[in-house]
Design an enzyme around this catalytic site. Structure first.
Site, PDB file in Angstrom:
ATOM      1  N   LYS A 141      68.848  55.731  11.829  1.00  0.00           N
ATOM      2  CA  LYS A 141      70.008  54.864  11.647  1.00  0.00           C
ATOM      3  C   LYS A 141      69.546  53.459  11.282  1.00  0.00           C
ATOM      4  O   LYS A 141      68.429  53.102  11.648  1.00  0.00           O
ATOM      5  CB  LYS A 141      70.893  54.804  12.889  1.00  0.00           C
ATOM      6  CG  LYS A 141      70.211  54.578  14.240  1.00  0.00           C
ATOM      7  CD  LYS A 141      69.338  53.427  14.515  1.00  0.00           C
ATOM      8  CE  LYS A 141      69.846  52.032  14.414  1.00  0.00           C
ATOM      9  NZ  LYS A 141      68.829  51.001  14.786  1.00  0.00           N
ATOM     10  N   TYR A 225      75.420  50.812  16.888  1.00  0.00           N
ATOM     11  CA  TYR A 225      75.665  51.456  18.195  1.00  0.00           C
ATOM     12  C   TYR A 225      77.052  51.098  18.730  1.00  0.00           C
ATOM     13  O   TYR A 225      77.764  51.952  19.269  1.00  0.00           O
ATOM     14  CB  TYR A 225      74.595  51.052  19.217  1.00  0.00           C
ATOM     15  CG  TYR A 225      73.241  51.651  18.944  1.00  0.00           C
ATOM     16  CD1 TYR A 225      73.022  53.011  19.096  1.00  0.00           C
ATOM     17  CD2 TYR A 225      72.178  50.864  18.529  1.00  0.00           C
ATOM     18  CE1 TYR A 225      71.782  53.573  18.835  1.00  0.00           C
ATOM     19  CE2 TYR A 225      70.937  51.411  18.269  1.00  0.00           C
ATOM     20  CZ  TYR A 225      70.743  52.768  18.419  1.00  0.00           C
ATOM     21  OH  TYR A 225      69.520  53.320  18.153  1.00  0.00           O
TER      22      TYR A 225
HETATM   23  P1  NAD Z   1      58.717  49.166  12.030  1.00  0.00           P
HETATM   24  O1  NAD Z   1      58.677  47.945  11.173  1.00  0.00           O
HETATM   25  O2  NAD Z   1      58.040  49.095  13.354  1.00  0.00           O
HETATM   26  O3  NAD Z   1      58.109  50.402  11.229  1.00  0.00           O
HETATM   27  C1  NAD Z   1      58.366  50.611   9.863  1.00  0.00           C
HETATM   28  C2  NAD Z   1      57.223  51.376   9.243  1.00  0.00           C
HETATM   29  O4  NAD Z   1      57.458  51.482   7.849  1.00  0.00           O
HETATM   30  C3  NAD Z   1      55.847  50.678   9.415  1.00  0.00           C
HETATM   31  O5  NAD Z   1      54.896  51.642   9.765  1.00  0.00           O
HETATM   32  C4  NAD Z   1      55.559  50.145   8.030  1.00  0.00           C
HETATM   33  O6  NAD Z   1      54.164  50.110   7.746  1.00  0.00           O
HETATM   34  C5  NAD Z   1      56.258  51.174   7.148  1.00  0.00           C
HETATM   35  N1  NAD Z   1      56.560  50.661   5.822  1.00  0.00           N
HETATM   36  C6  NAD Z   1      56.381  51.336   4.678  1.00  0.00           C
HETATM   37  N2  NAD Z   1      56.720  50.596   3.630  1.00  0.00           N
HETATM   38  C7  NAD Z   1      57.111  49.407   4.108  1.00  0.00           C
HETATM   39  C8  NAD Z   1      57.558  48.202   3.482  1.00  0.00           C
HETATM   40  N3  NAD Z   1      57.706  48.105   2.157  1.00  0.00           N
HETATM   41  N4  NAD Z   1      57.889  47.175   4.277  1.00  0.00           N
HETATM   42  C9  NAD Z   1      57.802  47.265   5.619  1.00  0.00           C
HETATM   43  N5  NAD Z   1      57.353  48.380   6.266  1.00  0.00           N
HETATM   44  C10 NAD Z   1      57.016  49.441   5.509  1.00  0.00           C
HETATM   45  O7  NAD Z   1      60.248  49.560  12.206  1.00  0.00           O
HETATM   46  P2  NAD Z   1      60.898  50.494  13.313  1.00  0.00           P
HETATM   47  O8  NAD Z   1      61.422  49.642  14.406  1.00  0.00           O
HETATM   48  O9  NAD Z   1      59.990  51.617  13.643  1.00  0.00           O
HETATM   49  O10 NAD Z   1      62.190  51.031  12.529  1.00  0.00           O
HETATM   50  C11 NAD Z   1      62.100  52.069  11.556  1.00  0.00           C
HETATM   51  C12 NAD Z   1      63.470  52.745  11.438  1.00  0.00           C
HETATM   52  O11 NAD Z   1      63.776  53.349  12.683  1.00  0.00           O
HETATM   53  C13 NAD Z   1      64.626  51.803  11.126  1.00  0.00           C
HETATM   54  O12 NAD Z   1      65.536  52.454  10.298  1.00  0.00           O
HETATM   55  C14 NAD Z   1      65.246  51.539  12.481  1.00  0.00           C
HETATM   56  O13 NAD Z   1      66.619  51.223  12.412  1.00  0.00           O
HETATM   57  C15 NAD Z   1      65.026  52.881  13.162  1.00  0.00           C
HETATM   58  N6  NAD Z   1      64.946  52.785  14.632  1.00  0.00           N
HETATM   59  C16 NAD Z   1      65.750  53.596  15.356  1.00  0.00           C
HETATM   60  C17 NAD Z   1      65.719  53.536  16.740  1.00  0.00           C
HETATM   61  C18 NAD Z   1      66.588  54.453  17.535  1.00  0.00           C
HETATM   62  O14 NAD Z   1      66.687  54.269  18.766  1.00  0.00           O
HETATM   63  N7  NAD Z   1      67.205  55.452  16.937  1.00  0.00           N
HETATM   64  C19 NAD Z   1      64.860  52.631  17.379  1.00  0.00           C
HETATM   65  C20 NAD Z   1      64.039  51.817  16.603  1.00  0.00           C
HETATM   66  C21 NAD Z   1      64.095  51.894  15.225  1.00  0.00           C
END
Ligand code: NAD
Length: 368
Positions: A141, A225
């Site tokens: 999401k 949410y």
């Molecule tokens: P994050 O920034 O920690 O991770 C993103 C990943 O994408 C990194 O490993 C990064 O290297 C990679 N990536 C690849 N190409 C990229 C670019 N061009 N720019 C930036 N990063 C790039 O983010 P996150 O918190 O893990 O979130 C990822 C997804 O998960 C989002 O859609 C977020 O909304 C979702 N999320 C959902 C929940 C949940 O409870 N359902 C919780 C956290 C995050």
């Protein structure tokens, strides 16, 4: 989204403490299931795409607790992570991909589901490429940047006869399922007002969540949410929106919203007063109905969901939401069952989010 019958829910009430995390998933497990277009397997192989916070800290550990699926592969643009993840989780070399060779995953029978955990602006591209590679897809999401992207993603999955599900983990969580039932079955009469807020303090100045093009902002992140809560409690789709945005740190929030407040009107006359923020921690859901009230506090945390109604505590076991979510999604792939949270669910949210941005810009009430 209508509340779905959950065969385990009544058991939960009687045996709250004794039931394990995966008990909310359907209890019909057959070791020699025929896959749709895939070989029979004991467990569905999942590949995580994007190894950031959520994959590394939450989903990969949860996949160590699942029964029906396992961490079969990874897709990463950071070569250093390949070795670390391969050693930690025993991932085979041939199941490690980068963004350039991603499409060759089509030839890999170990991978059944691709789980897109990338920045929000990359969801559409990778869901579509995953479906075109013949894989079922879970997408985090918010589903995408806007409703149009959601429709494109759904079309790609439909054209390739692959399933698509959104990572709305709380819909797999028993307190949330009970709240959905109380609202949608009008246990305390019609829902009149939903108040919900979800936020945390984001302090990373250089993160993509502060970048508009990448799909940043509090509304996209935690706001969905609060929006989900209003939709799953009422079981209705909102028809009109007003919204306002604020920032207490203008130097940091130059492109995206820090705090957004939005109000929804539903066809029944129910109202929702919803908040989200990257400036303050909050997590609550309070519902006022015709002849009673019910609430969850917190309502969208990973753990410790607590509920109460006019009649007393709402008590269910605490589960690993992500393990329950992925187990049920794997089960639906194996048994060719409809997903609890399909792409349509992400699309409905993004239609509202599109209208929220419109209402912020116009300052007026906007119809959906
Ligand atoms: P994050 O920034 O920690 O991770 C993103 C990943 O994408 C990194 O490993 C990064 O290297 C990679 N990536 C690849 N190409 C990229 C670019 N061009 N720019 C930036 N990063 C790039 O983010 P996150 O918190 O893990 O979130 C990822 C997804 O998960 C989002 O859609 C977020 O909304 C979702 N999320 C959902 C929940 C949940 O409870 N359902 C919780 C956290 C995050």
């Amino acid at each position: 989204m209508k509340v779905q019958p959950n065969p385990a829910r009544r058991q939960f009430i009687k045996q709250a403490a004794a039931v394990s995390a995966v008990a909310i998933t359907p209890n019909i497990w057959n070791k020699n299931i025929s896959f749709i277009g895939l070989k029979p397997k004991e467990k569905v192989g999942i590949a995580l795409v994007g190894l950031g916070y959520y994959s590394g800290q939450v989903l990969a550990p949860a996949l160590q607790e699942t029964e029906k699926c396992y961490l079969a592969g990874i897709v990463t643009g950071t070569p250093d992570k390949e070795k670390v993840w391969a050693e930690k989780y025993g991932i085979k070399d041939q199941n490690i991909y980068n963004y350039d060779n991603f499409d060759t995953i089509a030839d890999n029978d170990d991978i059944d589901i691709i789980y897109v955990v990338l920045p929000n602006s990359m969801h559409a591209e990778y869901v579509i490429r995953a479906a075109e590679a013949g894989k079922h897809v879970i997408c985090e999401k918010p589903m995408a940047l806007n409703a149009q992207e959601c429709e494109d993603m759904m079309k790609a999955c439909k054209d390739n006869k692959r399933k698509l599900s959104i990572g709305y983990r709380v819909q797999f969580e028993p307190h949330t399922q009970e709240i959905m039932r109380l609202g949608q079955e009008k246990v305390f009469g019609s829902v009149k007002l939903v108040n919900a807020g979800a936020g945390y303090r984001e302090a990373r100045a250089d993160h993509w969540k502060l970048n508009k093009e990448m799909g940043g902002g509090a509304m996209m992140d935690m706001g969905v949410y609060s929006l989900q809560a209003a939709r799953y409690v009422t079981g209705e789709e909102p028809v009109a929106v007003t919204a306002q945005t604020f920032t207490a740190r203008p130097e940091l929030f130059t492109e995206v919203d820090e705090t957004t407040m939005f109000q929804l009107e539903f066809p029944s006359g129910a109202l929702a007063n919803l908040h989200t923020s990257f400036g303050m921690g909050m997590n609550y859901l309070n519902v006022t109905a015709e002849s009673g009230w019910f609430k969850l506090d917190p309502f969208s945390a990973y753990r410790g969901i607590k509920g109460e109604s006019k009649d007393g505590p709402i008590e269910f076991p605490q589960i690993n939401q992500q393990a329950a979510q992925m187990d049920e999604q794997a089960y639906c792939v194996m048994e060719d069952k409809p997903m609890r949270v399909p792409g349509e669910e992400g699309l409905r949210d993004m239609r509202v989010v599109d209208t929220i941005y419109k209402a912020i810009a116009s300052g007026d009430q906007e119809k959906i």
